[in-house]
Design an enzyme around this catalytic site. Sequence first.
Site, PDB file in Angstrom:
ATOM      1  N   LYS A   1     -24.569 -41.408  23.164  1.00  0.00           N
ATOM      2  CA  LYS A   1     -23.690 -40.866  22.118  1.00  0.00           C
ATOM      3  C   LYS A   1     -22.599 -41.884  21.762  1.00  0.00           C
ATOM      4  O   LYS A   1     -22.352 -42.166  20.593  1.00  0.00           O
ATOM      5  CB  LYS A   1     -23.042 -39.574  22.624  1.00  0.00           C
TER       6      LYS A   1
ATOM      7  N   THR B   1     -14.702 -37.655  24.148  1.00  0.00           N
ATOM      8  CA  THR B   1     -14.983 -38.861  23.358  1.00  0.00           C
ATOM      9  C   THR B   1     -15.785 -38.429  22.137  1.00  0.00           C
ATOM     10  O   THR B   1     -16.912 -37.949  22.267  1.00  0.00           O
ATOM     11  CB  THR B   1     -15.808 -39.880  24.170  1.00  0.00           C
TER      12      THR B   1
ATOM     13  N   LYS C   1     -11.483 -46.269  22.519  1.00  0.00           N
ATOM     14  CA  LYS C   1     -12.392 -45.781  23.566  1.00  0.00           C
ATOM     15  C   LYS C   1     -13.841 -46.208  23.278  1.00  0.00           C
ATOM     16  O   LYS C   1     -14.588 -46.609  24.178  1.00  0.00           O
ATOM     17  CB  LYS C   1     -12.273 -44.242  23.631  1.00  0.00           C
TER      18      LYS C   1
ATOM     19  N   LEU D   1     -14.845 -31.669  26.035  1.00  0.00           N
ATOM     20  CA  LEU D   1     -16.187 -31.225  25.648  1.00  0.00           C
ATOM     21  C   LEU D   1     -17.110 -32.429  25.435  1.00  0.00           C
ATOM     22  O   LEU D   1     -16.647 -33.569  25.369  1.00  0.00           O
ATOM     23  CB  LEU D   1     -16.098 -30.392  24.365  1.00  0.00           C
TER      24      LEU D   1
HETATM   25  P1  NAD Z   1     -20.093 -32.422  30.853  1.00  0.00           P
HETATM   26  O1  NAD Z   1     -21.297 -32.189  30.012  1.00  0.00           O
HETATM   27  O2  NAD Z   1     -20.203 -32.544  32.320  1.00  0.00           O
HETATM   28  O3  NAD Z   1     -18.999 -31.298  30.558  1.00  0.00           O
HETATM   29  C1  NAD Z   1     -18.771 -30.702  29.310  1.00  0.00           C
HETATM   30  C2  NAD Z   1     -18.435 -29.235  29.558  1.00  0.00           C
HETATM   31  O4  NAD Z   1     -18.087 -28.622  28.315  1.00  0.00           O
HETATM   32  C3  NAD Z   1     -19.617 -28.425  30.125  1.00  0.00           C
HETATM   33  O5  NAD Z   1     -19.200 -27.765  31.317  1.00  0.00           O
HETATM   34  C4  NAD Z   1     -19.953 -27.441  29.004  1.00  0.00           C
HETATM   35  O6  NAD Z   1     -20.415 -26.199  29.471  1.00  0.00           O
HETATM   36  C5  NAD Z   1     -18.605 -27.311  28.322  1.00  0.00           C
HETATM   37  N1  NAD Z   1     -18.666 -26.840  26.943  1.00  0.00           N
HETATM   38  C6  NAD Z   1     -19.427 -27.283  25.918  1.00  0.00           C
HETATM   39  N2  NAD Z   1     -19.135 -26.605  24.784  1.00  0.00           N
HETATM   40  C7  NAD Z   1     -18.172 -25.715  25.117  1.00  0.00           C
HETATM   41  C8  NAD Z   1     -17.453 -24.738  24.387  1.00  0.00           C
HETATM   42  N3  NAD Z   1     -17.657 -24.519  23.086  1.00  0.00           N
HETATM   43  N4  NAD Z   1     -16.529 -23.996  25.045  1.00  0.00           N
HETATM   44  C9  NAD Z   1     -16.300 -24.188  26.363  1.00  0.00           C
HETATM   45  N5  NAD Z   1     -16.941 -25.108  27.101  1.00  0.00           N
HETATM   46  C10 NAD Z   1     -17.871 -25.860  26.484  1.00  0.00           C
HETATM   47  O7  NAD Z   1     -19.434 -33.753  30.227  1.00  0.00           O
HETATM   48  P2  NAD Z   1     -18.361 -34.706  30.955  1.00  0.00           P
HETATM   49  O8  NAD Z   1     -19.078 -35.764  31.709  1.00  0.00           O
HETATM   50  O9  NAD Z   1     -17.309 -33.889  31.607  1.00  0.00           O
HETATM   51  O10 NAD Z   1     -17.760 -35.435  29.659  1.00  0.00           O
HETATM   52  C11 NAD Z   1     -16.861 -34.761  28.791  1.00  0.00           C
HETATM   53  C12 NAD Z   1     -16.370 -35.775  27.767  1.00  0.00           C
HETATM   54  O11 NAD Z   1     -15.715 -36.852  28.447  1.00  0.00           O
HETATM   55  C13 NAD Z   1     -17.481 -36.389  26.910  1.00  0.00           C
HETATM   56  O12 NAD Z   1     -17.018 -36.542  25.593  1.00  0.00           O
HETATM   57  C14 NAD Z   1     -17.701 -37.745  27.570  1.00  0.00           C
HETATM   58  O13 NAD Z   1     -18.204 -38.701  26.658  1.00  0.00           O
HETATM   59  C15 NAD Z   1     -16.308 -38.082  28.063  1.00  0.00           C
HETATM   60  N6  NAD Z   1     -16.232 -38.965  29.241  1.00  0.00           N
HETATM   61  C16 NAD Z   1     -17.049 -38.760  30.309  1.00  0.00           C
HETATM   62  C17 NAD Z   1     -16.945 -39.612  31.420  1.00  0.00           C
HETATM   63  C18 NAD Z   1     -17.816 -39.428  32.637  1.00  0.00           C
HETATM   64  O14 NAD Z   1     -17.827 -40.322  33.500  1.00  0.00           O
HETATM   65  N7  NAD Z   1     -18.530 -38.323  32.775  1.00  0.00           N
HETATM   66  C19 NAD Z   1     -16.015 -40.654  31.419  1.00  0.00           C
HETATM   67  C20 NAD Z   1     -15.177 -40.808  30.311  1.00  0.00           C
HETATM   68  C21 NAD Z   1     -15.285 -39.946  29.240  1.00  0.00           C
END
Ligand code: NAD
Length: 299
Positions: A247, A97, A172, A66
């Site tokens: 964030k 994260t 992280k 999430l």
């Molecule tokens: P994103 O916003 O693309 O995906 C998050 C998903 O969670 C969305 O599809 C949203 O609809 C869903 N969501 C939110 N609340 C929800 C709930 N209560 N129930 C069900 N689904 C819910 O974000 P992302 O890029 O996939 O990143 C996710 C995490 O990974 C974050 O914490 C981010 O910091 C971390 N991260 C991202 C990357 C990257 O390159 N994108 C790399 C490393 C870590």
Amino acid sequence: MSSTIGFIGLGHMGGPMAQNLLKAGHALKVFDLVPAALQVATQAGATATASAAEAASGVDLVVSMLPASRHVEGLYLGDQGLLNTIAKGTLVLECSTIAPESARKVSKAAAGRGIRMLDAPVSGGTGGAVAGTLTFIVGGAAADLEAAMPYLQVMGKNIFHAGEAGAGQVAKICNNMLLGIQMAGTAEALALGVANGLDPKTLSDIIAKSSGRNWATELYNPWPGVMDHAPASHEYEGGFGVDLMLKDLGLAAEASMQARATTPLGELARNLYALHSTQGHGTLDFSSILKLYHQPRNK
Ligand code: NAD
């Protein structure tokens, strides 16, 4: 060994991570607030559910991916929280994260209900999520990590045990603070070179083989057109959002204050990404920080 896995959060990262678990032969029950994300997963063979509680019931493992602390606390804690419905003994991999404090809070509540929870934030970007080569930075009990290993190895290549609950998040956050600083520094250096007449690709090739090289110059160049696969060459779509980087830099600032550590470059980077976000770029990939330094000139 084929397991049944509840997967919650199918965004840029969770989507491809779920696909890799499916490809490895596991059965997936998935939930996301966005119907389109659910549809992609069901087309790949997952079973869509109507709620997170449904996805997390009757499974061997729960994975969540999430955006931020408030989403994770909202998902697991409180009267409606998943910790009330997940079966005792179930393993939970919380891969978002989030603040170390939040991770410790959720993990403690899980332990109180006999649920085994690991904080397992990832590094490696969307490319790593698709390729199954993520780095997992895990906090929690060593025995639980051992149990999680077969699943982590499907989604990732390097798996580290950082320490007790919350330690994965601390490591992280340190990594991402450095990443934010490096990306802003790389954009600044490239913009300086171009302002002085250099070709961005030539300068990038030089830096990539010199002492200024880093993850951005090797794999994720912020200049449009230098690397075909990088978000910069696709209008900064996809990838790792500016607001997610913001964030993480905020989490680094909080961790810095709590420990009375000194993080001047992290703070400066946080302000740069905040300024960039307020200019309407919050949903673009974080390499778009280049826009703060360079605007194409009219000839
Ligand atoms: P994103 O916003 O693309 O995906 C998050 C998903 O969670 C969305 O599809 C949203 O609809 C869903 N969501 C939110 N609340 C929800 C709930 N209560 N129930 C069900 N689904 C819910 O974000 P992302 O890029 O996939 O990143 C996710 C995490 O990974 C974050 O914490 C981010 O910091 C971390 N991260 C991202 C990357 C990257 O390159 N994108 C790399 C490393 C870590």
